[in-house]
Design an enzyme around this catalytic site. Sequence first.
Site, short mmCIF file in Angstrom:
data_model
loop_
_atom_site.label_atom_id
_atom_site.label_comp_id
_atom_site.label_asym_id
_atom_site.label_seq_id
_atom_site.Cartn_x
_atom_site.Cartn_y
_atom_site.Cartn_z
N ASP A 38 16.72 -4.66 -1.79
CA ASP A 38 17.86 -4.73 -2.67
C ASP A 38 19.09 -4.47 -1.75
O ASP A 38 20.26 -5.06 -1.94
CB ASP A 38 17.94 -4.10 -3.89
CG ASP A 38 16.85 -4.53 -4.92
OD1 ASP A 38 16.57 -5.83 -4.84
OD2 ASP A 38 16.49 -3.86 -5.80
N LEU A 84 17.47 -13.47 -11.06
CA LEU A 84 18.48 -12.76 -11.84
C LEU A 84 19.40 -11.92 -10.70
O LEU A 84 19.01 -11.56 -9.84
CB LEU A 84 17.68 -11.69 -12.57
CG LEU A 84 17.00 -12.13 -13.99
CD1 LEU A 84 16.00 -11.09 -14.41
CD2 LEU A 84 17.80 -12.68 -14.92
N GLU A 117 15.32 -6.57 -22.56
CA GLU A 117 13.81 -6.72 -22.32
C GLU A 117 13.49 -5.81 -21.05
O GLU A 117 14.22 -5.53 -20.14
CB GLU A 117 13.36 -8.12 -21.89
CG GLU A 117 13.84 -9.16 -23.10
CD GLU A 117 13.54 -10.44 -22.62
OE1 GLU A 117 13.21 -10.70 -21.75
OE2 GLU A 117 14.18 -11.29 -23.38
N LYS A 119 12.01 -5.01 -17.54
CA LYS A 119 11.88 -6.14 -16.33
C LYS A 119 10.52 -5.96 -15.72
O LYS A 119 10.14 -4.87 -15.34
CB LYS A 119 12.92 -5.98 -15.55
CG LYS A 119 12.90 -7.05 -14.10
CD LYS A 119 14.03 -6.90 -13.55
CE LYS A 119 14.03 -8.00 -12.45
NZ LYS A 119 12.92 -7.86 -11.52
N ASP A 121 7.33 -6.19 -13.58
CA ASP A 121 7.19 -6.15 -12.21
C ASP A 121 5.83 -7.22 -11.75
O ASP A 121 4.86 -6.51 -11.71
CB ASP A 121 7.27 -5.12 -11.54
CG ASP A 121 7.48 -5.02 -9.86
OD1 ASP A 121 8.10 -6.11 -9.58
OD2 ASP A 121 7.53 -4.08 -9.20
N TYR A 231 8.99 -14.63 -21.36
CA TYR A 231 10.30 -14.14 -21.73
C TYR A 231 11.41 -15.41 -21.82
O TYR A 231 12.57 -15.09 -22.17
CB TYR A 231 10.95 -13.15 -20.55
CG TYR A 231 10.46 -13.57 -18.92
CD1 TYR A 231 11.22 -14.52 -18.52
CD2 TYR A 231 9.47 -12.85 -18.35
CE1 TYR A 231 11.20 -15.16 -17.26
CE2 TYR A 231 9.59 -13.19 -16.93
CZ TYR A 231 10.19 -14.19 -16.45
OH TYR A 231 10.12 -14.52 -15.21
N LYS A 319 18.44 -2.66 -12.48
CA LYS A 319 17.28 -2.14 -11.98
C LYS A 319 17.16 -0.34 -12.11
O LYS A 319 18.42 0.03 -12.05
CB LYS A 319 17.28 -2.31 -10.20
CG LYS A 319 17.30 -3.80 -10.05
CD LYS A 319 16.08 -4.43 -10.11
CE LYS A 319 14.98 -4.48 -9.05
NZ LYS A 319 15.32 -5.52 -7.93
N CYS A 413 -17.41 11.67 12.25
CA CYS A 413 -17.25 12.17 10.93
C CYS A 413 -17.04 13.78 10.66
O CYS A 413 -17.26 14.39 11.24
CB CYS A 413 -18.34 11.85 9.95
SG CYS A 413 -18.12 12.38 8.34
N CYS A 416 -19.28 15.54 8.59
CA CYS A 416 -20.73 15.83 8.98
C CYS A 416 -21.04 15.56 10.41
O CYS A 416 -22.25 15.81 10.67
CB CYS A 416 -21.71 14.87 8.09
SG CYS A 416 -21.84 12.98 8.63
N CYS A 431 -17.99 6.37 8.20
CA CYS A 431 -18.94 7.34 8.56
C CYS A 431 -20.53 6.66 8.37
O CYS A 431 -20.59 6.34 7.21
CB CYS A 431 -19.01 8.60 8.07
SG CYS A 431 -20.52 9.79 8.06
N CYS A 436 -24.24 12.62 5.03
CA CYS A 436 -23.08 13.34 5.04
C CYS A 436 -22.81 13.88 3.47
O CYS A 436 -22.73 13.31 2.42
CB CYS A 436 -22.15 12.15 5.26
SG CYS A 436 -20.47 12.56 5.19
#
Length: 673
Positions: A38, A84, A117, A119, A121, A231, A319, A413, A416, A431, A436
């Site tokens: 943005d 928008l 409303e 918004k 995502d 919407y 936003k 690892c 272990c 691993c 382990c």
Amino acid sequence: MDNSIAKERIVFLTREIERHNRLYYENDAPEISDAEYDALFRELQELENNFPDLAAPDSPTVRVGGKPLEKFQQVAHRLPMLSLDNAFSEADIVEFDKRIKKDLGLSAEAVIDYVCEPKMDGVAVELVYENGLLVQGSTRGDGVIGEEITANIKTIKEIPLRLKLDTLFPPGLVEVRGEVYLPLAPFREMNAEREENGEAAFANPRNAAAGSLRQLDPKITARRPLTICCYAPGAVDGHVFGSQKAFLDTFKGWGLPVNSLARPVRGVAGVTRFYEEMAAQREALPYEIDGVVIKVDDFALQRELGEKSRSSRWAIAWKFPPRQAVTVVEDIVPSVGRTGVITPTAHLRPVEVSGVTVSRATLHNWEEMERKDIRIGDTVVIERAGDVIPAVVRVLTEKRTGAELPLPLPDSCPECGAAVVKIPGEVAVRCLGLACPAQIRESIIHFASRGAMDMEGLGEKYIDQLLRLGLVRDVSDLYRLTRDDFMQFERMGDKLAANLLPAIDASKGREQATLIFALGIRHVGEHTAKLLAAAFGSLDALLQASEDELLTVREVGPQVAQSIVSFFSGGENRRVIERLLAAGVSPSVAAKQVGGRFTGKTFVFTGSLERFSRSEAQKLVEHAGGHAAGSVSKKTDYVVAGAEAGSKLEKARQLGVTILTEDEFSQLLREEP
Ligand code: IVH
């Protein structure tokens, strides 16, 4: 700023924004956060305002979204799907409101009725209903041309295949615009599963939704619990909406999901109140929202205000501020998961991000960590994006002193000491240690957890104590615990024994599929476990299954089959299973799986049904032990064809699949098995 510097910056910003558009819209894998995007966008807009001669006619500020992907059929939207404009402060909203009144020739004192409303995502889509029937679904694409994703859209349960229109003259055409999104809980689950499977995690629910929706194989989409919020109308024939409020109410009545938080407000004051309410509720919502959308309610006024090239003049998105903060990576610590995947986690200097103190961030995997070049000692920007565990957005390299240390890929690892491998095609490092302790711990936690054997009350804390006291070495030991064992606990041993022993005992009779899932076989999630249980009936039969036999199971591919065979070929795993059964674990057989009317049968529904909705019919099949699929193949047993059945019916005829009318189907349902 002089002209030539502005020009250079505009070229740079344009190129950057276009690159980020591609990453976001086409690859579903953004490199920067929305807030950073943005900021670039706003800077370009401002420069173009100040230097109008330098504004390119095809600048990203006048275009929508990304190019449609070529792997999909392309569809032209009847009306362009616009984006928008963004507002970031109350002052921006005051400005928006003023401009609207000016454009409408109203006095400054007039009060505009808006609808506000959340918004959502997610991913913008368009659904096309002809005479009440869903005939097409598409993505927004570049606003003019989108990708045809009808089969995928149809897997979303909340989307009605037929509108509930009870009028004599149903509208011939209804285009619905909405946002397909993935709620937070399944998003988290999906990412956890991806990390365990060595796949790259999605950066946020939006990318997960976009990735799930744009699958060439709708079966993959069907397995992701996507949902939708509608919407706006697109082109509509045979019905007239007077306002956004009336539109939302009508859509709801037609069976289309709309956001229940949407409501009419009056003027800037009403908008601000709504924004503040949503900001306060944001953390508690089961889905991610990134702001609120404000629309002029009256459609006649909307038409009068009209559109610009990229957006409408009658709507704006306010936003939320980004949930970001700057802090220092104090350490990077690798941790080992249930399937041996080693995940680097950043331990951060604690910092507050929108009300939550954050001290950990996931770095996902080495590839990701190296791509972002995150080192111990780095100053970083972190962001909470739709997840409880924040992620590192980027390193502030200008803060480096030279003392920062990258964490090299481990060659053994950290828990272990066993060898680790990076499996080709996976982003994860694993691993290989069978014993382990970290893997054992995670596998016990998984086994006892809610989605698995569901031993109520037995969480990480007590499992750690059981491991520390040496009372449990693998999952089968849980069933051998006695009251005396719990008395070794530091505190409240008797109370724990009284609570936990019955909970453990109660889990002995869980369903076959649950036990298969609880074993924690790689690539075998809840869904696959159900398919396996239905196909093999017993754990014993599954244990004996060859790779080829496994491959005959619907949705089981080579990767899953191999993983199952290798899991059961390990002597250790077989021993654990024997010990589980010896300890009294006797999984029940789900009534609907075996002995059901339709056990092992695959149904495909096509055309419109009179008596049931598509999802009702599918549920009935599943209750009777069968499976409802989205497309016809050689493995299909029955195709139920309603009115106006099309290509699936054709395909069923070609393949010689039994075709049933709706009547025949309901008759079959009523027959005894
Ligand atoms: S209305 C001209 N309403 O936000 C009106 N959009 O950043 C077009 N979005 O492309 C959109 N929630 O994908 C509208 N309640 C809502 C929305 C919403 C999310 C998305 C939509 C749009 C994008 C623009």
